[in-house]
Scaffold this motif. Structure first.
Motif, PDB file in Angstrom:
ATOM      1  N   LEU A 264       0.852  -1.185   0.000  1.00 60.84           N
ATOM      2  CA  LEU A 264       0.000   0.000   0.000  1.00 60.84           C
ATOM      3  C   LEU A 264       0.886   1.232   0.000  1.00 60.84           C
ATOM      4  N   ASN A 265       0.556   2.178  -0.829  1.00 62.95           N
ATOM      5  CA  ASN A 265       1.323   3.421  -0.871  1.00 62.95           C
ATOM      6  C   ASN A 265       1.181   4.116   0.486  1.00 62.95           C
ATOM      7  N   PRO A 266       2.302   4.414   1.154  1.00 64.22           N
ATOM      8  CA  PRO A 266       2.211   5.052   2.480  1.00 64.22           C
ATOM      9  C   PRO A 266       1.411   6.356   2.466  1.00 64.22           C
ATOM     10  N   SER A 267       1.447   7.085   1.366  1.00 63.62           N
ATOM     11  CA  SER A 267       0.688   8.344   1.311  1.00 63.62           C
ATOM     12  C   SER A 267      -0.821   8.088   1.261  1.00 63.62           C
ATOM     13  N   ASP A 268      -1.218   6.876   0.900  1.00 61.06           N
ATOM     14  CA  ASP A 268      -2.641   6.519   0.885  1.00 61.06           C
ATOM     15  C   ASP A 268      -3.115   5.991   2.241  1.00 61.06           C
ATOM     16  N   PHE A 269      -2.163   5.748   3.154  1.00 64.67           N
ATOM     17  CA  PHE A 269      -2.525   5.190   4.457  1.00 64.67           C
ATOM     18  C   PHE A 269      -2.750   6.323   5.455  1.00 64.67           C
ATOM     19  N   SER A 270      -3.815   7.042   5.220  1.00 67.76           N
ATOM     20  CA  SER A 270      -4.222   8.198   6.029  1.00 67.76           C
ATOM     21  C   SER A 270      -4.869   7.745   7.332  1.00 67.76           C
TER      22      SER A 270
ATOM     23  N   VAL B 155       0.489  -6.219  14.856  1.00 70.09           N
ATOM     24  CA  VAL B 155       1.559  -7.003  14.221  1.00 70.09           C
ATOM     25  C   VAL B 155       1.814  -6.506  12.802  1.00 70.09           C
ATOM     26  N   HIS B 156       0.748  -6.368  12.037  1.00 68.67           N
ATOM     27  CA  HIS B 156       0.894  -5.974  10.641  1.00 68.67           C
ATOM     28  C   HIS B 156       1.212  -4.492  10.478  1.00 68.67           C
ATOM     29  N   LEU B 157       0.723  -3.673  11.388  1.00 72.28           N
ATOM     30  CA  LEU B 157       1.036  -2.245  11.318  1.00 72.28           C
ATOM     31  C   LEU B 157       2.515  -2.008  11.627  1.00 72.28           C
ATOM     32  N   GLN B 158       3.047  -2.732  12.587  1.00 69.26           N
ATOM     33  CA  GLN B 158       4.479  -2.604  12.884  1.00 69.26           C
ATOM     34  C   GLN B 158       5.318  -3.046  11.684  1.00 69.26           C
ATOM     35  N   LYS B 159       4.894  -4.109  11.035  1.00 71.32           N
ATOM     36  CA  LYS B 159       5.581  -4.590   9.832  1.00 71.32           C
ATOM     37  C   LYS B 159       5.498  -3.537   8.717  1.00 71.32           C
ATOM     38  N   PHE B 160       4.321  -2.934   8.562  1.00 72.53           N
ATOM     39  CA  PHE B 160       4.121  -1.923   7.520  1.00 72.53           C
ATOM     40  C   PHE B 160       4.997  -0.698   7.768  1.00 72.53           C
ATOM     41  N   VAL B 161       4.977  -0.156   8.984  1.00 72.38           N
ATOM     42  CA  VAL B 161       5.766   1.055   9.247  1.00 72.38           C
ATOM     43  C   VAL B 161       7.266   0.773   9.112  1.00 72.38           C
ATOM     44  N   LYS B 162       7.663  -0.427   9.473  1.00 70.54           N
ATOM     45  CA  LYS B 162       9.076  -0.800   9.299  1.00 70.54           C
ATOM     46  C   LYS B 162       9.437  -0.827   7.815  1.00 70.54           C
ATOM     47  N   SER B 163       8.529  -1.357   6.994  1.00 67.35           N
ATOM     48  CA  SER B 163       8.802  -1.476   5.557  1.00 67.35           C
ATOM     49  C   SER B 163       8.932  -0.121   4.867  1.00 67.35           C
ATOM     50  N   VAL B 164       8.309   0.901   5.451  1.00 67.28           N
ATOM     51  CA  VAL B 164       8.385   2.239   4.850  1.00 67.28           C
ATOM     52  C   VAL B 164       9.323   3.163   5.631  1.00 67.28           C
ATOM     53  N   GLY B 165      10.056   2.590   6.589  1.00 64.56           N
ATOM     54  CA  GLY B 165      11.029   3.366   7.341  1.00 64.56           C
ATOM     55  C   GLY B 165      10.429   4.379   8.285  1.00 64.56           C
ATOM     56  N   ALA B 166       9.288   4.030   8.864  1.00 60.61           N
ATOM     57  CA  ALA B 166       8.594   4.969   9.749  1.00 60.61           C
ATOM     58  C   ALA B 166       8.353   4.357  11.127  1.00 60.61           C
ATOM     59  N   ASN B 167       9.302   3.581  11.630  1.00 61.83           N
ATOM     60  CA  ASN B 167       9.148   2.932  12.944  1.00 61.83           C
ATOM     61  C   ASN B 167       8.781   3.918  14.041  1.00 61.83           C
ATOM     62  N   ASP B 168       9.307   5.126  13.952  1.00 59.11           N
ATOM     63  CA  ASP B 168       9.058   6.140  14.983  1.00 59.11           C
ATOM     64  C   ASP B 168       7.609   6.609  15.008  1.00 59.11           C
ATOM     65  N   LYS B 169       6.846   6.304  13.972  1.00 55.01           N
ATOM     66  CA  LYS B 169       5.444   6.734  13.903  1.00 55.01           C
ATOM     67  C   LYS B 169       4.496   5.776  14.623  1.00 55.01           C
ATOM     68  N   TYR B 170       4.965   4.557  14.903  1.00 55.24           N
ATOM     69  CA  TYR B 170       4.072   3.562  15.495  1.00 55.24           C
ATOM     70  C   TYR B 170       3.807   3.869  16.968  1.00 55.24           C
ATOM     71  N   ASN B 171       2.542   3.682  17.365  1.00 58.04           N
ATOM     72  CA  ASN B 171       2.126   3.926  18.737  1.00 58.04           C
ATOM     73  C   ASN B 171       1.103   2.854  19.117  1.00 58.04           C
ATOM     74  N   MET B 172       1.514   1.934  19.977  1.00 59.83           N
ATOM     75  CA  MET B 172       0.650   0.814  20.370  1.00 59.83           C
ATOM     76  C   MET B 172      -0.637   1.296  21.036  1.00 59.83           C
TER      77      MET B 172
END
Length: 137
Positions: A21-27, A53-70
């Protein structure tokens, strides 16, 4: 209309899961849609396990680990579930039209539950913190 609506629920989830999924489309709205889809597919408990689980994988794939918030992730799932129980809608487009506050006033909704800043808390990013003001029902 947001780009994610160009995809069926199945295709949207599949692209998300496969990190296609294009990260810019993941609003914010797309996050809410993912919660809607996963609650339908897996129930509330399943969605609360599946999405992080999948959101952490997604943010890692787009280099945005710092954006994740459990905490924010689980709180959003719980908020969608709360309104879904009250909804007459059988699809996400109608649902978000029925409950626009989820999209337009999400921070205000969350502030009813949390008296502290979950957005910038390192602990909230790593683990789900229970609300201190009002429990999710």
């Amino acid at each position: 209309m947001e780009k994610h609506f160009e995809l069926s629920d199945q295709e949207f989830e599949k692209r998300f899961i496969n990190c296609q999924l294009n990260p810019s489309d993941f609003s914010h709205e797309a996050h809410l849609r993912l919660a809607w889809i996963c609650i339908d597919q897996y129930g509330i408990e399943g969605a609360e396990k599946y999405i992080p689980v999948h959101l952490q994988k997604f943010v890692k794939s787009v280099g945005a680990n710092d954006k994740y918030n459990m905490t924010l992730t689980i709180a959003a799932i719980k908020a969608v579930y709360h309104f879904k129980l009250k909804s007459k809608s059988n699809n996400f487009k109608d649902f978000i039209t029925e409950f626009p506050r989820l999209k337009t006033n999400f921070k205000d909704l969350i502030s009813c539950h949390y008296g502290f800043d979950i957005y910038n808390s390192e602990r909230a990013k790593m683990e789900f913190l229970e609300p201190d003001l009002m429990a999710f029902d």
